[in-house]
Design an enzyme around this catalytic site. Sequence first.
Site, PDB file in Angstrom:
ATOM      1  N   GLY A  48      29.063 -33.342 -39.562  1.00 28.36           N
ATOM      2  CA  GLY A  48      30.175 -32.410 -39.406  1.00 28.36           C
ATOM      3  C   GLY A  48      31.309 -32.524 -40.403  1.00 28.36           C
ATOM      4  O   GLY A  48      31.954 -31.538 -40.727  1.00 28.36           O
ATOM      5  N   GLU A 103      36.907 -37.744 -40.272  1.00 31.87           N
ATOM      6  CA  GLU A 103      36.142 -37.121 -39.190  1.00 31.87           C
ATOM      7  C   GLU A 103      36.470 -35.628 -39.095  1.00 31.87           C
ATOM      8  O   GLU A 103      37.563 -35.195 -39.474  1.00 31.87           O
ATOM      9  CB  GLU A 103      36.450 -37.876 -37.878  1.00 31.87           C
ATOM     10  CG  GLU A 103      35.693 -37.451 -36.660  1.00 31.87           C
ATOM     11  CD  GLU A 103      34.176 -37.494 -36.791  1.00 31.87           C
ATOM     12  OE1 GLU A 103      33.643 -36.851 -37.719  1.00 31.87           O
ATOM     13  OE2 GLU A 103      33.525 -38.129 -35.946  1.00 31.87           O
ATOM     14  N   ASP A 104      35.527 -34.862 -38.608  1.00 31.27           N
ATOM     15  CA  ASP A 104      35.756 -33.421 -38.454  1.00 31.27           C
ATOM     16  C   ASP A 104      36.595 -33.118 -37.209  1.00 31.27           C
ATOM     17  O   ASP A 104      37.562 -32.380 -37.261  1.00 31.27           O
ATOM     18  CB  ASP A 104      34.431 -32.635 -38.419  1.00 31.27           C
ATOM     19  CG  ASP A 104      33.426 -33.197 -37.404  1.00 31.27           C
ATOM     20  OD1 ASP A 104      33.677 -34.276 -36.816  1.00 31.27           O
ATOM     21  OD2 ASP A 104      32.378 -32.561 -37.207  1.00 31.27           O
ATOM     22  N   ASP A 107      36.801 -35.200 -29.986  1.00 33.05           N
ATOM     23  CA  ASP A 107      36.677 -34.479 -28.723  1.00 33.05           C
ATOM     24  C   ASP A 107      36.863 -35.500 -27.597  1.00 33.05           C
ATOM     25  O   ASP A 107      37.988 -35.879 -27.292  1.00 33.05           O
ATOM     26  CB  ASP A 107      35.298 -33.801 -28.735  1.00 33.05           C
ATOM     27  CG  ASP A 107      35.064 -32.880 -27.569  1.00 33.05           C
ATOM     28  OD1 ASP A 107      35.987 -32.157 -27.183  1.00 33.05           O
ATOM     29  OD2 ASP A 107      33.934 -32.864 -27.036  1.00 33.05           O
ATOM     30  N   LYS A 135      41.187 -32.517 -30.301  1.00 31.50           N
ATOM     31  CA  LYS A 135      41.261 -31.840 -28.992  1.00 31.50           C
ATOM     32  C   LYS A 135      41.678 -32.882 -27.966  1.00 31.50           C
ATOM     33  O   LYS A 135      40.845 -33.390 -27.210  1.00 31.50           O
ATOM     34  CB  LYS A 135      39.864 -31.332 -28.594  1.00 31.50           C
ATOM     35  CG  LYS A 135      39.400 -30.054 -29.210  1.00 31.50           C
ATOM     36  CD  LYS A 135      38.208 -29.522 -28.400  1.00 31.50           C
ATOM     37  CE  LYS A 135      37.035 -29.195 -29.256  1.00 31.50           C
ATOM     38  NZ  LYS A 135      35.825 -28.796 -28.502  1.00 31.50           N
ATOM     39  N   PHE A 156      35.545 -24.264 -28.076  1.00 31.51           N
ATOM     40  CA  PHE A 156      34.436 -24.697 -28.914  1.00 31.51           C
ATOM     41  C   PHE A 156      34.564 -23.974 -30.247  1.00 31.51           C
ATOM     42  O   PHE A 156      34.535 -22.749 -30.315  1.00 31.51           O
ATOM     43  CB  PHE A 156      33.075 -24.426 -28.273  1.00 31.51           C
ATOM     44  CG  PHE A 156      31.981 -25.163 -28.991  1.00 31.51           C
ATOM     45  CD1 PHE A 156      31.704 -26.492 -28.677  1.00 31.51           C
ATOM     46  CD2 PHE A 156      31.273 -24.562 -30.020  1.00 31.51           C
ATOM     47  CE1 PHE A 156      30.724 -27.193 -29.379  1.00 31.51           C
ATOM     48  CE2 PHE A 156      30.299 -25.264 -30.725  1.00 31.51           C
ATOM     49  CZ  PHE A 156      30.020 -26.581 -30.399  1.00 31.51           C
ATOM     50  N   VAL A 157      34.770 -24.757 -31.295  1.00 29.14           N
ATOM     51  CA  VAL A 157      35.007 -24.163 -32.608  1.00 29.14           C
ATOM     52  C   VAL A 157      33.833 -24.406 -33.560  1.00 29.14           C
ATOM     53  O   VAL A 157      33.081 -25.375 -33.401  1.00 29.14           O
ATOM     54  CB  VAL A 157      36.323 -24.672 -33.240  1.00 29.14           C
ATOM     55  CG1 VAL A 157      37.531 -24.111 -32.510  1.00 29.14           C
ATOM     56  CG2 VAL A 157      36.373 -26.196 -33.278  1.00 29.14           C
ATOM     57  N   ARG A 169      28.029 -24.015 -40.116  1.00 28.84           N
ATOM     58  CA  ARG A 169      28.737 -25.066 -40.859  1.00 28.84           C
ATOM     59  C   ARG A 169      29.330 -24.531 -42.158  1.00 28.84           C
ATOM     60  O   ARG A 169      30.306 -25.055 -42.678  1.00 28.84           O
ATOM     61  CB  ARG A 169      27.784 -26.225 -41.205  1.00 28.84           C
ATOM     62  CG  ARG A 169      27.268 -26.994 -39.998  1.00 28.84           C
ATOM     63  CD  ARG A 169      26.574 -28.277 -40.477  1.00 28.84           C
ATOM     64  NE  ARG A 169      25.754 -28.893 -39.437  1.00 28.84           N
ATOM     65  CZ  ARG A 169      26.205 -29.737 -38.514  1.00 28.84           C
ATOM     66  NH1 ARG A 169      27.477 -30.046 -38.473  1.00 28.84           N
ATOM     67  NH2 ARG A 169      25.385 -30.258 -37.614  1.00 28.84           N
TER      68      ARG A 169
HETATM   69  P1  IMP Z   1      33.047 -37.077 -29.181  1.00 28.23           P
HETATM   70  O1  IMP Z   1      34.471 -37.193 -29.683  1.00 28.23           O
HETATM   71  O2  IMP Z   1      32.320 -38.382 -29.096  1.00 28.23           O
HETATM   72  O3  IMP Z   1      32.984 -36.270 -27.922  1.00 28.23           O
HETATM   73  O4  IMP Z   1      32.160 -36.279 -30.213  1.00 28.23           O
HETATM   74  C1  IMP Z   1      32.693 -35.520 -31.175  1.00 28.23           C
HETATM   75  C2  IMP Z   1      31.551 -34.777 -31.848  1.00 28.23           C
HETATM   76  O5  IMP Z   1      31.127 -33.685 -31.025  1.00 28.23           O
HETATM   77  C3  IMP Z   1      32.068 -34.170 -33.119  1.00 28.23           C
HETATM   78  O6  IMP Z   1      31.885 -35.041 -34.219  1.00 28.23           O
HETATM   79  C4  IMP Z   1      31.279 -32.895 -33.209  1.00 28.23           C
HETATM   80  O7  IMP Z   1      30.053 -33.141 -33.865  1.00 28.23           O
HETATM   81  C5  IMP Z   1      31.005 -32.506 -31.773  1.00 28.23           C
HETATM   82  N1  IMP Z   1      32.000 -31.512 -31.304  1.00 28.23           N
HETATM   83  C6  IMP Z   1      33.009 -31.705 -30.431  1.00 28.23           C
HETATM   84  N2  IMP Z   1      33.726 -30.581 -30.234  1.00 28.23           N
HETATM   85  C7  IMP Z   1      33.144 -29.637 -31.027  1.00 28.23           C
HETATM   86  C8  IMP Z   1      33.456 -28.248 -31.280  1.00 28.23           C
HETATM   87  O8  IMP Z   1      34.404 -27.636 -30.753  1.00 28.23           O
HETATM   88  N3  IMP Z   1      32.625 -27.622 -32.155  1.00 28.23           N
HETATM   89  C9  IMP Z   1      31.572 -28.242 -32.779  1.00 28.23           C
HETATM   90  N4  IMP Z   1      31.272 -29.535 -32.581  1.00 28.23           N
HETATM   91  C10 IMP Z   1      32.045 -30.229 -31.700  1.00 28.23           C
HETATM   92 MG    MG Z   2      31.062 -35.374 -36.143  1.00 24.77          MG
END
Ligand code: IMP
Ligand code: MG
Length: 182
Positions: A48, A103-104, A107, A135, A156-157, A169
């Site tokens: 990402g 990081e992208d 979440d 987020k 969800f983006v 992407r």
């Molecule tokens: P987490 O913080 O462990 O829940 O995981 C984060 C990962 O979930 C990110 O690196 C993304 O790959 C994916 N992700 C979380 N929110 C989104 C979104 O809104 N769009 C697309 N991918 C997301």
């Molecule tokens: Mg990621």
Amino acid sequence: MNINDYNAGIRRIVISEEEIRSAITKAGAMISEKYKGEPVLLVSVLKGAFIFLADLARAISIPCEIGFMEAKSYFADTKSSGSVAITMDLKHDVSKYHVIIVEDIIDTGRTLKEIAKIISSRKPLSLEIVTLLDKPSRRVVELNADYSLFTIPDLFVIGYGLDFDEYYRNLPYIAEFNESLL
Ligand code: IMP
Ligand code: MG
């Protein structure tokens, strides 16, 4: 995916190309100032963050190296912790660098928390996290970025590296995904 469904998936632009560009210019200048004269390694977790990393790296004016990791997460929904398996590891000895994880999006924070723990255990000179999007309302573990370019609500983006089912992407902006298509 057919082109009509593809286009219908893009609900509205949340962050424009211009807004992204100007935030990255600022972040790059800040990193260049803060780490002047120090060995820096930008670490990106695939996939990402690949576009953000490419643009952020070009906004940094000091010498820096770039490394990639790929990880698979295994989290049961009911647990607040899980495990991350590294499927492709860094080639660098991080003990020689100030590491900046690029990081992208953060979440729940679970994946990045585990990755930060793994990198920390290898004793980098320092460790910081820079994220394009945050987020905070979705967080289930305690993890904060040192620098977050945009805080967004629980949407969800897609775009600018972020995917839905591996698509979108390559959009040059961040958009809200039209979940009614699911
Ligand atoms: P987490 O913080 O462990 O829940 O995981 C984060 C990962 O979930 C990110 O690196 C993304 O790959 C994916 N992700 C979380 N929110 C989104 C979104 O809104 N769009 C697309 N991918 C997301
Ligand atoms: Mg990621």
